[in-house]
Design an enzyme around this catalytic site. Sequence first.
Site, PDB file in Angstrom:
ATOM      1  N   ARG A   2      66.444  73.168  40.118  1.00 34.22           N
ATOM      2  CA  ARG A   2      67.746  73.843  40.083  1.00 34.22           C
ATOM      3  C   ARG A   2      68.818  73.058  40.814  1.00 34.22           C
ATOM      4  O   ARG A   2      69.300  73.471  41.868  1.00 34.22           O
ATOM      5  CB  ARG A   2      67.640  75.250  40.673  1.00 34.22           C
ATOM      6  CG  ARG A   2      66.587  76.058  39.992  1.00 34.22           C
ATOM      7  CD  ARG A   2      67.156  77.339  39.525  1.00 34.22           C
ATOM      8  NE  ARG A   2      66.109  78.067  38.828  1.00 34.22           N
ATOM      9  CZ  ARG A   2      66.017  79.366  38.774  1.00 34.22           C
ATOM     10  NH1 ARG A   2      66.918  80.084  39.374  1.00 34.22           N
ATOM     11  NH2 ARG A   2      65.063  79.935  38.106  1.00 34.22           N
ATOM     12  N   ARG A   6      73.909  78.631  41.314  1.00 33.72           N
ATOM     13  CA  ARG A   6      74.743  79.552  42.085  1.00 33.72           C
ATOM     14  C   ARG A   6      75.098  79.100  43.483  1.00 33.72           C
ATOM     15  O   ARG A   6      76.012  79.649  44.084  1.00 33.72           O
ATOM     16  CB  ARG A   6      74.054  80.928  42.130  1.00 33.72           C
ATOM     17  CG  ARG A   6      74.066  81.635  40.788  1.00 33.72           C
ATOM     18  CD  ARG A   6      73.168  82.841  40.766  1.00 33.72           C
ATOM     19  NE  ARG A   6      71.771  82.436  40.789  1.00 33.72           N
ATOM     20  CZ  ARG A   6      70.744  83.299  40.793  1.00 33.72           C
ATOM     21  NH1 ARG A   6      70.966  84.592  40.793  1.00 33.72           N
ATOM     22  NH2 ARG A   6      69.509  82.841  40.794  1.00 33.72           N
ATOM     23  N   ARG A  15      81.009  80.518  35.942  1.00 32.98           N
ATOM     24  CA  ARG A  15      80.278  81.707  35.476  1.00 32.98           C
ATOM     25  C   ARG A  15      81.125  82.981  35.502  1.00 32.98           C
ATOM     26  O   ARG A  15      80.779  83.960  34.844  1.00 32.98           O
ATOM     27  CB  ARG A  15      79.003  81.879  36.299  1.00 32.98           C
ATOM     28  CG  ARG A  15      77.857  81.008  35.838  1.00 32.98           C
ATOM     29  CD  ARG A  15      77.118  81.613  34.627  1.00 32.98           C
ATOM     30  NE  ARG A  15      76.237  82.689  35.057  1.00 32.98           N
ATOM     31  CZ  ARG A  15      76.450  83.975  34.869  1.00 32.98           C
ATOM     32  NH1 ARG A  15      77.532  84.377  34.249  1.00 32.98           N
ATOM     33  NH2 ARG A  15      75.594  84.876  35.285  1.00 32.98           N
ATOM     34  N   ASP A  51      67.195  77.194  30.436  1.00 36.66           N
ATOM     35  CA  ASP A  51      66.300  78.087  31.169  1.00 36.66           C
ATOM     36  C   ASP A  51      64.960  78.129  30.465  1.00 36.66           C
ATOM     37  O   ASP A  51      64.888  77.917  29.251  1.00 36.66           O
ATOM     38  CB  ASP A  51      66.883  79.501  31.270  1.00 36.66           C
ATOM     39  CG  ASP A  51      66.171  80.295  32.359  1.00 36.66           C
ATOM     40  OD1 ASP A  51      66.495  80.101  33.538  1.00 36.66           O
ATOM     41  OD2 ASP A  51      65.257  81.073  32.032  1.00 36.66           O
ATOM     42  N   TYR A 128      56.168  86.434  31.818  1.00 38.78           N
ATOM     43  CA  TYR A 128      57.442  87.129  31.584  1.00 38.78           C
ATOM     44  C   TYR A 128      57.396  87.937  30.279  1.00 38.78           C
ATOM     45  O   TYR A 128      57.920  89.053  30.213  1.00 38.78           O
ATOM     46  CB  TYR A 128      58.609  86.130  31.545  1.00 38.78           C
ATOM     47  CG  TYR A 128      58.989  85.608  32.918  1.00 38.78           C
ATOM     48  CD1 TYR A 128      59.730  86.391  33.803  1.00 38.78           C
ATOM     49  CD2 TYR A 128      58.604  84.350  33.336  1.00 38.78           C
ATOM     50  CE1 TYR A 128      60.081  85.924  35.060  1.00 38.78           C
ATOM     51  CE2 TYR A 128      58.950  83.871  34.592  1.00 38.78           C
ATOM     52  CZ  TYR A 128      59.685  84.662  35.452  1.00 38.78           C
ATOM     53  OH  TYR A 128      60.023  84.200  36.698  1.00 38.78           O
TER      54      TYR A 128
HETATM   55  O1  1CP Z   1      70.166  72.544  37.123  1.00 33.06           O
HETATM   56  C1  1CP Z   1      69.001  72.866  36.942  1.00 33.06           C
HETATM   57  O2  1CP Z   1      68.127  72.719  37.803  1.00 33.06           O
HETATM   58  C2  1CP Z   1      68.585  73.360  35.563  1.00 33.06           C
HETATM   59  C3  1CP Z   1      68.627  74.715  35.388  1.00 33.06           C
HETATM   60  C4  1CP Z   1      67.448  75.692  35.499  1.00 33.06           C
HETATM   61  C5  1CP Z   1      66.048  75.520  35.575  1.00 33.06           C
HETATM   62  C6  1CP Z   1      65.269  74.242  35.755  1.00 33.06           C
HETATM   63  C7  1CP Z   1      67.696  77.061  35.403  1.00 33.06           C
HETATM   64  C8  1CP Z   1      69.055  77.664  35.329  1.00 33.06           C
HETATM   65  N1  1CP Z   1      66.498  77.723  35.345  1.00 33.06           N
HETATM   66  C9  1CP Z   1      65.478  76.811  35.464  1.00 33.06           C
HETATM   67  C10 1CP Z   1      64.031  77.079  35.401  1.00 33.06           C
HETATM   68  C11 1CP Z   1      63.533  78.461  35.560  1.00 33.06           C
HETATM   69  N2  1CP Z   1      64.085  79.644  35.127  1.00 33.06           N
HETATM   70  C12 1CP Z   1      62.284  78.770  36.137  1.00 33.06           C
HETATM   71  C13 1CP Z   1      61.293  77.743  36.623  1.00 33.06           C
HETATM   72  C14 1CP Z   1      61.638  77.206  37.966  1.00 33.06           C
HETATM   73  C15 1CP Z   1      61.522  78.203  39.079  1.00 33.06           C
HETATM   74  O3  1CP Z   1      60.400  78.605  39.390  1.00 33.06           O
HETATM   75  O4  1CP Z   1      62.565  78.558  39.635  1.00 33.06           O
HETATM   76  C16 1CP Z   1      62.126  80.168  36.102  1.00 33.06           C
HETATM   77  C17 1CP Z   1      60.946  80.977  36.629  1.00 33.06           C
HETATM   78  C18 1CP Z   1      63.270  80.709  35.451  1.00 33.06           C
HETATM   79  C19 1CP Z   1      63.508  82.142  35.127  1.00 33.06           C
HETATM   80  C20 1CP Z   1      64.806  82.613  35.655  1.00 33.06           C
HETATM   81  N3  1CP Z   1      66.020  82.282  35.109  1.00 33.06           N
HETATM   82  C21 1CP Z   1      65.045  83.389  36.817  1.00 33.06           C
HETATM   83  C22 1CP Z   1      63.987  83.964  37.750  1.00 33.06           C
HETATM   84  C23 1CP Z   1      63.472  85.233  37.197  1.00 33.06           C
HETATM   85  C24 1CP Z   1      62.593  86.046  38.114  1.00 33.06           C
HETATM   86  O5  1CP Z   1      63.130  86.983  38.752  1.00 33.06           O
HETATM   87  O6  1CP Z   1      61.372  85.804  38.165  1.00 33.06           O
HETATM   88  C25 1CP Z   1      66.437  83.538  36.938  1.00 33.06           C
HETATM   89  C26 1CP Z   1      67.195  84.317  37.964  1.00 33.06           C
HETATM   90  C27 1CP Z   1      67.022  82.814  35.854  1.00 33.06           C
HETATM   91  C28 1CP Z   1      68.478  82.640  35.563  1.00 33.06           C
HETATM   92  C29 1CP Z   1      68.997  81.296  35.878  1.00 33.06           C
HETATM   93  N4  1CP Z   1      68.508  80.128  35.308  1.00 33.06           N
HETATM   94  C30 1CP Z   1      69.222  79.047  35.761  1.00 33.06           C
HETATM   95  C31 1CP Z   1      70.252  79.558  36.639  1.00 33.06           C
HETATM   96  C32 1CP Z   1      71.292  78.709  37.306  1.00 33.06           C
HETATM   97  C33 1CP Z   1      70.101  80.952  36.710  1.00 33.06           C
HETATM   98  C34 1CP Z   1      71.012  81.910  37.449  1.00 33.06           C
HETATM   99  C35 1CP Z   1      71.829  82.575  36.422  1.00 33.06           C
HETATM  100  C36 1CP Z   1      73.234  82.965  36.805  1.00 33.06           C
HETATM  101  O7  1CP Z   1      74.146  82.137  36.714  1.00 33.06           O
HETATM  102  O8  1CP Z   1      73.438  84.133  37.142  1.00 33.06           O
END
Ligand code: 1CP
Length: 316
Positions: A2, A6, A15, A51, A128
């Site tokens: 990531r 945020r 956003r 994502d 999921y």
């Molecule tokens: O810049 C980067 O690093 C690329 C963006 C990226 C990546 C690599 C995002 C954007 N998501 C991910 C991978 C991801 N998404 C994983 C694997 C890595 C990890 O373990 O963190 C997982 C489990 C997700 C699922 C996901 N997407 C969650 C978690 C869900 C949970 O509660 O279990 C969330 C909150 C998201 C949304 C998300 N994805 C990415 C961002 C920046 C966000 C936040 C969204 C927003 O702007 O509100």
Amino acid sequence: MRQAGRYMPAYRALRQKHGFWDVCKNPELSTEVAMQPIRRFDFDASIVFSDILVVPDALGLGVTFAKGEGPVFSHPLREASTLDTWNAEAAMEKLVFVPNAVHALREAIGTERALLGFAGAPWTLFCYCVEGQGSDDFRRARVMLHAQPELATRALSMLADITARLLVAQVHAGADAVQIFDTWGGLLSPFEYERFAIPALKSICDKVQAAHGKVILFVRAGHHLLPHLETLPVDGVSLDWRTPWKSARSLFPTRALQGNLDPLMLLAPDAEIRAATKRLLGEMGDFKRSIFNLGHGIVPETPEHAVDVLLKAIRS
Ligand code: 1CP
């Protein structure tokens, strides 16, 4: 882990104007968001903005993000008949925005920096899909694995098929390597990981490598699984913050290792960040085949200043 997101005020500002899926699906917006950390911190590699949940959404499970919260699925996987509606070709048509985002990002970063594509591991996606939301222990998914192993195996193999296609498409669009996120792999015992997760991962690795892409695998909380990953033909292993670097290095002497500072260290005072970074660099030894990274995703509360302190400590 990531890079974008945020913790960056520039991301939060963008956003305000655009929904999360809209950013992922629009190549200009996804490139802008992926470039924000490159411009601000000059990282050596860039990761496409997307994502892991794009796959279940494209399969028709209806994934949305409640404001500031985790994902919610309108049609979670609860019975075998749902699998009959899954169609890899149709899903790939919907997912064309992912390779498009990789292509646009490659144009923006040029060839000097490495570009990473990514996807979720089949087991983590299964978690999921079955749970229909985030969880700490994904009970429904684990019960389905135990109670309906045939259904689970079928679902995992379908998820592996589409994930491999998605990763190969990213390699063709310009990704040097792809990272597979098995965020919930650590919930499985070694026996279960070997039975359910490894065959799916192996088929993905074979297909990506046949397309000349490199594969990095991240298994969160997967220390007990590391010896079982040895047989997988991955090029690199991304370490969670709990794994001692040296024990991973002795397990994987010839592969790239990536990691593994605790992301919450970035909420500590500067001197503590510097000391922890120095300690980890010391463990890395000669730095050969070593990529400094966090051991999991950066948290939204992280001040950008802490990232500056970390990078200065690494680069010096
Ligand atoms: O810049 C980067 O690093 C690329 C963006 C990226 C990546 C690599 C995002 C954007 N998501 C991910 C991978 C991801 N998404 C994983 C694997 C890595 C990890 O373990 O963190 C997982 C489990 C997700 C699922 C996901 N997407 C969650 C978690 C869900 C949970 O509660 O279990 C969330 C909150 C998201 C949304 C998300 N994805 C990415 C961002 C920046 C966000 C936040 C969204 C927003 O702007 O509100």
